[in-house]
Write a protein that holds these residues in place. Structure first.
Motif, PDB file in Angstrom:
ATOM      1  N   ASP A  52       0.837  -1.139  -0.030  1.00  9.64           N
ATOM      2  CA  ASP A  52       0.130  -0.066   0.194  1.00  9.64           C
ATOM      3  C   ASP A  52       0.972   1.248  -0.157  1.00  9.64           C
ATOM      4  OD1 ASP A  52      -2.793   1.162   0.752  1.00  9.64           O
ATOM      5  OD2 ASP A  52      -1.253   2.255   1.914  1.00  9.64           O
ATOM      6  N   PRO A  53       0.741   1.998  -0.995  1.00  5.28           N
ATOM      7  CA  PRO A  53       1.616   3.236  -1.064  1.00  5.28           C
ATOM      8  C   PRO A  53       1.513   4.330  -0.046  1.00  5.28           C
ATOM      9  CG  PRO A  53       0.508   2.956  -3.046  1.00  5.28           C
ATOM     10  CD  PRO A  53      -0.123   1.787  -2.287  1.00  5.28           C
ATOM     11  N   THR A  54       0.437   4.354   0.741  1.00  4.31           N
ATOM     12  CA  THR A  54       0.480   5.278   1.698  1.00  4.31           C
ATOM     13  C   THR A  54       0.977   4.850   2.871  1.00  4.31           C
ATOM     14  OG1 THR A  54      -1.946   5.967   1.163  1.00  4.31           O
ATOM     15  CG2 THR A  54      -1.426   6.023   3.576  1.00  4.31           C
ATOM     16  N   ARG A  55       0.973   3.403   3.153  1.00  2.34           N
ATOM     17  CA  ARG A  55       1.802   2.731   4.262  1.00  2.34           C
ATOM     18  C   ARG A  55       3.130   3.037   4.029  1.00  2.34           C
ATOM     19  NH1 ARG A  55      -2.941  -0.678   4.662  1.00  2.34           N
ATOM     20  NH2 ARG A  55      -2.368  -2.317   3.224  1.00  2.34           N
ATOM     21  N   VAL A  56       3.698   2.770   2.816  1.00  2.00           N
ATOM     22  CA  VAL A  56       5.102   3.175   2.639  1.00  2.00           C
ATOM     23  C   VAL A  56       5.612   4.501   2.814  1.00  2.00           C
ATOM     24  CG1 VAL A  56       6.831   2.942   0.674  1.00  2.00           C
ATOM     25  CG2 VAL A  56       5.138   1.140   0.787  1.00  2.00           C
ATOM     26  N   ARG A  57       4.669   5.284   2.634  1.00  2.00           N
ATOM     27  CA  ARG A  57       5.051   6.781   2.656  1.00  2.00           C
ATOM     28  C   ARG A  57       5.059   6.821   4.318  1.00  2.00           C
ATOM     29  NH1 ARG A  57       1.101   7.240  -1.585  1.00  2.00           N
ATOM     30  NH2 ARG A  57       1.990   8.256  -3.284  1.00  2.00           N
ATOM     31  N   ILE A  58       3.974   6.372   4.984  1.00  2.00           N
ATOM     32  CA  ILE A  58       4.372   6.598   6.555  1.00  2.00           C
ATOM     33  C   ILE A  58       5.593   6.115   7.068  1.00  2.00           C
ATOM     34  CG2 ILE A  58       3.076   5.877   8.790  1.00  2.00           C
ATOM     35  CD1 ILE A  58       0.543   6.053   7.211  1.00  2.00           C
ATOM     36  N   LEU A  59       5.741   4.748   6.668  1.00  2.00           N
ATOM     37  CA  LEU A  59       7.104   4.281   7.179  1.00  2.00           C
ATOM     38  C   LEU A  59       8.423   5.164   6.848  1.00  2.00           C
ATOM     39  CD1 LEU A  59       6.280   0.583   6.492  1.00  2.00           C
ATOM     40  CD2 LEU A  59       6.379   1.736   8.676  1.00  2.00           C
ATOM     41  N   ARG A  60       8.255   5.483   5.443  1.00  2.00           N
ATOM     42  CA  ARG A  60       9.397   6.473   4.850  1.00  2.00           C
ATOM     43  C   ARG A  60       9.372   7.734   5.955  1.00  2.00           C
ATOM     44  NH1 ARG A  60      14.432   5.861   2.986  1.00  2.00           N
ATOM     45  NH2 ARG A  60      15.247   8.139   2.165  1.00  2.00           N
ATOM     46  N   ALA A  61       8.468   8.391   6.142  1.00  2.00           N
ATOM     47  CA  ALA A  61       8.191   9.579   6.902  1.00  2.00           C
ATOM     48  C   ALA A  61       8.860   9.391   8.236  1.00  2.00           C
ATOM     49  CB  ALA A  61       6.880  10.089   6.827  1.00  2.00           C
ATOM     50  N   LEU A  62       8.948   8.120   8.827  1.00  2.00           N
ATOM     51  CA  LEU A  62       9.335   7.929  10.161  1.00  2.00           C
ATOM     52  C   LEU A  62      10.754   7.536  10.065  1.00  2.00           C
ATOM     53  CD1 LEU A  62       6.232   5.952  11.420  1.00  2.00           C
ATOM     54  CD2 LEU A  62       6.777   8.238  12.029  1.00  2.00           C
TER      55      LEU A  62
END
Length: 119
Positions: A43-53
Motif C-alpha cells: 500500500d503506497p500510503t503505508r510505505v509513505r508513512i514508514l518512510r516519513a518515520l
C-alpha cells in the motif's frame, strides 16, 4: 503454434539444483507471514508513512499534514502497521507519537528501495 522462448522445450530435472532449492524452502507459517508483510507493504500510503518515520517519531497530526490526509485516515493505516509490528507508539499527554518499531523495518524499506533504484 510457436512455443515461448522462456519455457523449457525438454523435460529434464536437475536433481542437485532442486535439492539445493528444497533446503531453502520455508515452513508454511513463515511463507504466509512473509506474504502478509509484503501485502501490508503493498500500500503506497503505508510505505509513505514508514518512510516519513525514518528521521524520527511523528505524531498523527504531523503525519496527516505531511501526507495531506485526515488524521482518522492516517490512524487507520497506523493501526495496520502497528498490528504488523512495523511501527510502535508512545503517548505524551493527549498526543500520540509513532516511530519505526526497530531497525529491521528501516533495513527492510532501505533494501526494497535499493532494489527499486537498481532496476
Amino acid at each position: 503454434m510457436k512455443k515461448p522462448n522462456d519455457v523449457c522445450t525438454v523435460n529434464c530435472v536437475h536433481a542437485q539444483a532442486v535439492a539445493a532449492a528444497q533446503r531453502e524452502m520455508l515452513p508454511e507459517k513463515e511463507v504466509i507471514g512473509l506474504a502478509e508483510l509484503f501485502k501490508i507493504l503493498g500500500d503506497p500510503t503505508r510505505v509513505r508513512i514508514l518512510r516519513a518515520l525514518f528521521p524520527g517519531e511523528l505524531c498523527v497530526c504531523d503525519l496527516a499534514t505531511l501526507l495531506g490526509m485526515s488524521p482518522s485516515a492516517v490512524s487507520h493505516q497506523l493501526r495496520v502497521l502497528r498490528a504488523a509490528r512495523l511501527v510502535r507508539y508512545r503517548k505524551q499527554g493527549k498526543v500520540v507519537f509513532y516511530c519505526l518499531d526497530d531497525d529491521h523495518v528501516r533495513a527492510l524499506i532501505a533494501e526494497g528501495l535499493d532494489h527499486v533504484r537498481h532496476g
